[in-house]
Scaffold this motif. Structure first.
Motif, PDB file in Angstrom:
ATOM      1  N   LYS A   1      -4.494 -14.326 -20.215  1.00 59.29           N
ATOM      2  CA  LYS A   1      -4.319 -15.670 -19.658  1.00 59.29           C
ATOM      3  C   LYS A   1      -3.292 -15.668 -18.531  1.00 59.29           C
ATOM      4  O   LYS A   1      -2.738 -16.713 -18.195  1.00 59.29           O
ATOM      5  CB  LYS A   1      -3.892 -16.638 -20.758  1.00 59.29           C
ATOM      6  N   ARG A   2      -3.075 -14.505 -17.947  1.00 57.50           N
ATOM      7  CA  ARG A   2      -2.204 -14.395 -16.790  1.00 57.50           C
ATOM      8  C   ARG A   2      -2.687 -13.251 -15.903  1.00 57.50           C
ATOM      9  O   ARG A   2      -3.371 -12.348 -16.394  1.00 57.50           O
ATOM     10  CB  ARG A   2      -0.744 -14.159 -17.222  1.00 57.50           C
ATOM     11  N   PRO A   3      -2.394 -13.237 -14.608  1.00 59.23           N
ATOM     12  CA  PRO A   3      -1.610 -14.236 -13.883  1.00 59.23           C
ATOM     13  C   PRO A   3      -2.362 -15.549 -13.660  1.00 59.23           C
ATOM     14  O   PRO A   3      -1.744 -16.544 -13.317  1.00 59.23           O
ATOM     15  CB  PRO A   3      -1.301 -13.551 -12.559  1.00 59.23           C
ATOM     16  N   GLN A   4      -3.683 -15.527 -13.804  1.00 59.68           N
ATOM     17  CA  GLN A   4      -4.438 -16.769 -13.758  1.00 59.68           C
ATOM     18  C   GLN A   4      -5.020 -17.029 -15.139  1.00 59.68           C
ATOM     19  O   GLN A   4      -4.984 -16.175 -16.027  1.00 59.68           O
ATOM     20  CB  GLN A   4      -5.519 -16.698 -12.677  1.00 59.68           C
ATOM     21  N   GLU A   5      -5.572 -18.197 -15.320  1.00 59.98           N
ATOM     22  CA  GLU A   5      -5.914 -18.676 -16.658  1.00 59.98           C
ATOM     23  C   GLU A   5      -6.808 -17.716 -17.436  1.00 59.98           C
ATOM     24  O   GLU A   5      -6.619 -17.504 -18.626  1.00 59.98           O
ATOM     25  CB  GLU A   5      -6.591 -20.045 -16.558  1.00 59.98           C
TER      26      GLU A   5
ATOM     27  N   THR B   1     -11.535  -2.341  -9.201  1.00 61.88           N
ATOM     28  CA  THR B   1     -10.468  -3.173  -8.683  1.00 61.88           C
ATOM     29  C   THR B   1      -9.439  -3.348  -9.778  1.00 61.88           C
ATOM     30  O   THR B   1      -9.740  -3.208 -10.964  1.00 61.88           O
ATOM     31  CB  THR B   1     -11.014  -4.538  -8.242  1.00 61.88           C
ATOM     32  N   HIS B   2      -8.199  -3.646  -9.391  1.00 63.59           N
ATOM     33  CA  HIS B   2      -7.147  -3.772 -10.400  1.00 63.59           C
ATOM     34  C   HIS B   2      -7.427  -4.928 -11.347  1.00 63.59           C
ATOM     35  O   HIS B   2      -7.129  -4.843 -12.538  1.00 63.59           O
ATOM     36  CB  HIS B   2      -5.787  -3.960  -9.728  1.00 63.59           C
ATOM     37  N   GLY B   3      -7.987  -6.020 -10.842  1.00 66.40           N
ATOM     38  CA  GLY B   3      -8.221  -7.162 -11.714  1.00 66.40           C
ATOM     39  C   GLY B   3      -9.304  -8.088 -11.222  1.00 66.40           C
ATOM     40  O   GLY B   3      -9.841  -7.927 -10.119  1.00 66.40           O
TER      41      GLY B   3
ATOM     42  N   VAL C   1       6.430   2.791 -10.582  1.00 67.82           N
ATOM     43  CA  VAL C   1       6.991   2.058 -11.714  1.00 67.82           C
ATOM     44  C   VAL C   1       5.975   1.028 -12.215  1.00 67.82           C
ATOM     45  O   VAL C   1       4.915   0.830 -11.611  1.00 67.82           O
ATOM     46  CB  VAL C   1       8.311   1.366 -11.317  1.00 67.82           C
ATOM     47  N   GLY C   2       6.293   0.369 -13.322  1.00 67.90           N
ATOM     48  CA  GLY C   2       5.397  -0.631 -13.884  1.00 67.90           C
ATOM     49  C   GLY C   2       4.962  -1.652 -12.850  1.00 67.90           C
ATOM     50  O   GLY C   2       5.771  -2.121 -12.045  1.00 67.90           O
ATOM     51  N   THR C   3       3.694  -1.999 -12.861  1.00 65.28           N
ATOM     52  CA  THR C   3       3.103  -2.802 -11.790  1.00 65.28           C
ATOM     53  C   THR C   3       2.198  -3.870 -12.375  1.00 65.28           C
ATOM     54  O   THR C   3       1.321  -3.575 -13.190  1.00 65.28           O
ATOM     55  CB  THR C   3       2.312  -1.896 -10.832  1.00 65.28           C
ATOM     56  N   THR C   4       2.398  -5.100 -11.973  1.00 67.06           N
ATOM     57  CA  THR C   4       1.579  -6.193 -12.452  1.00 67.06           C
ATOM     58  C   THR C   4       0.328  -6.359 -11.596  1.00 67.06           C
ATOM     59  O   THR C   4       0.181  -5.705 -10.556  1.00 67.06           O
ATOM     60  CB  THR C   4       2.385  -7.502 -12.480  1.00 67.06           C
ATOM     61  N   LEU C   5      -0.568  -7.203 -12.030  1.00 69.73           N
ATOM     62  CA  LEU C   5      -1.754  -7.537 -11.241  1.00 69.73           C
ATOM     63  C   LEU C   5      -1.332  -8.488 -10.134  1.00 69.73           C
ATOM     64  O   LEU C   5      -0.901  -9.609 -10.395  1.00 69.73           O
ATOM     65  CB  LEU C   5      -2.811  -8.182 -12.146  1.00 69.73           C
ATOM     66  N   ALA C   6      -1.432  -8.020  -8.889  1.00 70.27           N
ATOM     67  CA  ALA C   6      -0.906  -8.772  -7.752  1.00 70.27           C
ATOM     68  C   ALA C   6      -2.037  -9.316  -6.884  1.00 70.27           C
ATOM     69  O   ALA C   6      -3.188  -8.880  -6.981  1.00 70.27           O
ATOM     70  CB  ALA C   6       0.010  -7.893  -6.910  1.00 70.27           C
TER      71      ALA C   6
ATOM     72  N   MET D   1      -1.953  -6.885  -0.901  1.00 72.38           N
ATOM     73  CA  MET D   1      -1.862  -5.445  -0.739  1.00 72.38           C
ATOM     74  C   MET D   1      -0.433  -4.973  -0.544  1.00 72.38           C
ATOM     75  O   MET D   1      -0.055  -3.894  -1.007  1.00 72.38           O
ATOM     76  CB  MET D   1      -2.731  -5.001   0.449  1.00 72.38           C
ATOM     77  N   VAL D   2       0.385  -5.786   0.127  1.00 68.18           N
ATOM     78  CA  VAL D   2       1.756  -5.383   0.452  1.00 68.18           C
ATOM     79  C   VAL D   2       2.542  -5.058  -0.814  1.00 68.18           C
ATOM     80  O   VAL D   2       3.337  -4.113  -0.847  1.00 68.18           O
ATOM     81  CB  VAL D   2       2.447  -6.491   1.272  1.00 68.18           C
ATOM     82  N   TYR D   3       2.312  -5.829  -1.861  1.00 69.31           N
ATOM     83  CA  TYR D   3       3.018  -5.595  -3.132  1.00 69.31           C
ATOM     84  C   TYR D   3       2.802  -4.166  -3.615  1.00 69.31           C
ATOM     85  O   TYR D   3       3.752  -3.464  -3.981  1.00 69.31           O
ATOM     86  CB  TYR D   3       2.525  -6.593  -4.174  1.00 69.31           C
ATOM     87  N   TYR D   4       1.563  -3.721  -3.621  1.00 66.71           N
ATOM     88  CA  TYR D   4       1.255  -2.385  -4.130  1.00 66.71           C
ATOM     89  C   TYR D   4       1.852  -1.290  -3.250  1.00 66.71           C
ATOM     90  O   TYR D   4       2.326  -0.264  -3.740  1.00 66.71           O
ATOM     91  CB  TYR D   4      -0.261  -2.193  -4.223  1.00 66.71           C
ATOM     92  N   TYR D   5       1.818  -1.504  -1.939  1.00 67.89           N
ATOM     93  CA  TYR D   5       2.324  -0.498  -1.008  1.00 67.89           C
ATOM     94  C   TYR D   5       3.818  -0.239  -1.205  1.00 67.89           C
ATOM     95  O   TYR D   5       4.296   0.864  -0.953  1.00 67.89           O
ATOM     96  CB  TYR D   5       2.089  -0.940   0.436  1.00 67.89           C
TER      97      TYR D   5
END
Length: 278
Positions: free
Chosen positions: A29-33, A84-86, A211-216, A219-223
């Protein structure tokens, strides 16, 4: 036996309490419902598979296969051969980001499932076909160093260790199990280990792990996710990869041939003549 209460508690959650889509695919139920994470293939499918092995109940194997199908149908891009990641139920056409470690969790989950899934299970051929398609997509994007990039389809992103280790293990294991041909994939696994070994220090540290990575959602976040030798995601996969490579190079089912290239530079007509001998 002493762990049975813990196993029962965790198994009950996985089988009966975890939030799911209407078709039984495990979701968050995250990051979206209503969201799917490719990471969660590893968080759920091996647990279901081991529940099936422990109890002998086919329903757990059915559930594991159903989750491979449900997650792959929404997150696997058959044109690229990548996950895809999510995926978000309320925004299914959102941009897709092909994070390497998420692809690692996906193929590792299917590999672990096939290790215990009865071969006469009707879902066995479908899971095997999905693993083969994923390995093909991953193998085509291996870098010249033997490692894979943080964003697996973006060669301007950094080379990342944990995903590379997972890929090396899964490909080597699939070769050893006879799921994919040694002549096609054996050298890919060995190249993966050659690259991975450069990330292991004399002190046994595994460097270059994201390091630990959330579903973002960008693209900039992952880089810009940092790497660290303290990120534990790299250690287990590196051990698995090394052990499986030992099995591969000593596997009696096939012979590993080492290709040695010797170059002779012979002046001829004022130009250098390159002759390659194998």
């Amino acid at each position: 036996p002493d762990l049975k209460p813990m196993i029962d508690t965790c198994s009950d959650w996985v089988a009966n309490k975890q939030f799911r889509l209407d078709d039984g695919t495990m979701a968050r139920k995250r990051p979206q419902e209503v969201s799917l994470w490719a990471d969660d293939m590893y968080m759920s499918i091996p647990a279901l598979a081991e529940m099936g092995r422990l109890t002998g109940k086919r329903k757990h194997f059915d559930d594991a296969v159903n989750n491979v199908i449900g997650m792959s149908s929404r997150m696997f891009n058959p044109q690229l051969g990548l996950y895809t990641h999510g995926w978000h139920a309320n925004h299914p056409d959102a941009p897709r980001f092909y994070w390497a470690r998420a692809n690692g969790w996906a193929v590792l989950a299917m590999s672990d499932l096939l290790d215990v899934l009865p071969k006469d299970h009707p879902g066995y051929p479908r899971v095997l076909a999905q693993l083969r398609a994923s390995i093909k997509g991953i193998a085509e994007l291996q870098s010249g160093s033997g490692l894979w990039h943080q964003m697996i389809d973006r060669n301007d992103s950094y080379l990342e260790t944990s995903a590379s280790a997972i890929f090396t293990y899964v490909i080597a294991h699939a070769v050893n199990q006879g799921w994919i041909p040694a002549t096609t994939y054996g050298s890919i696994a060995q190249a993966g280990w050659a690259g991975l070994s450069t990330r292991i220090t004399a002190q046994g540290q595994v460097e270059g792990t994201c390091v630990g990575t959330t579903l973002a959602g960008d693209m900039v976040y992952y880089y810009h996710r940092p790497t660290s030798a303290d990120a534990l995601h790299g250690y287990g996969p590196a051990l698995l990869a090394g052990a499986e490579i030992i099995k591969l190079v000593t596997n009696p089912a096939f012979e590993v041939q080492h290709k040695v290239r010797t170059y002779h530079y012979l002046p001829k007509g004022g130009q250098t003549d390159y002759r390659e001998h194998h």
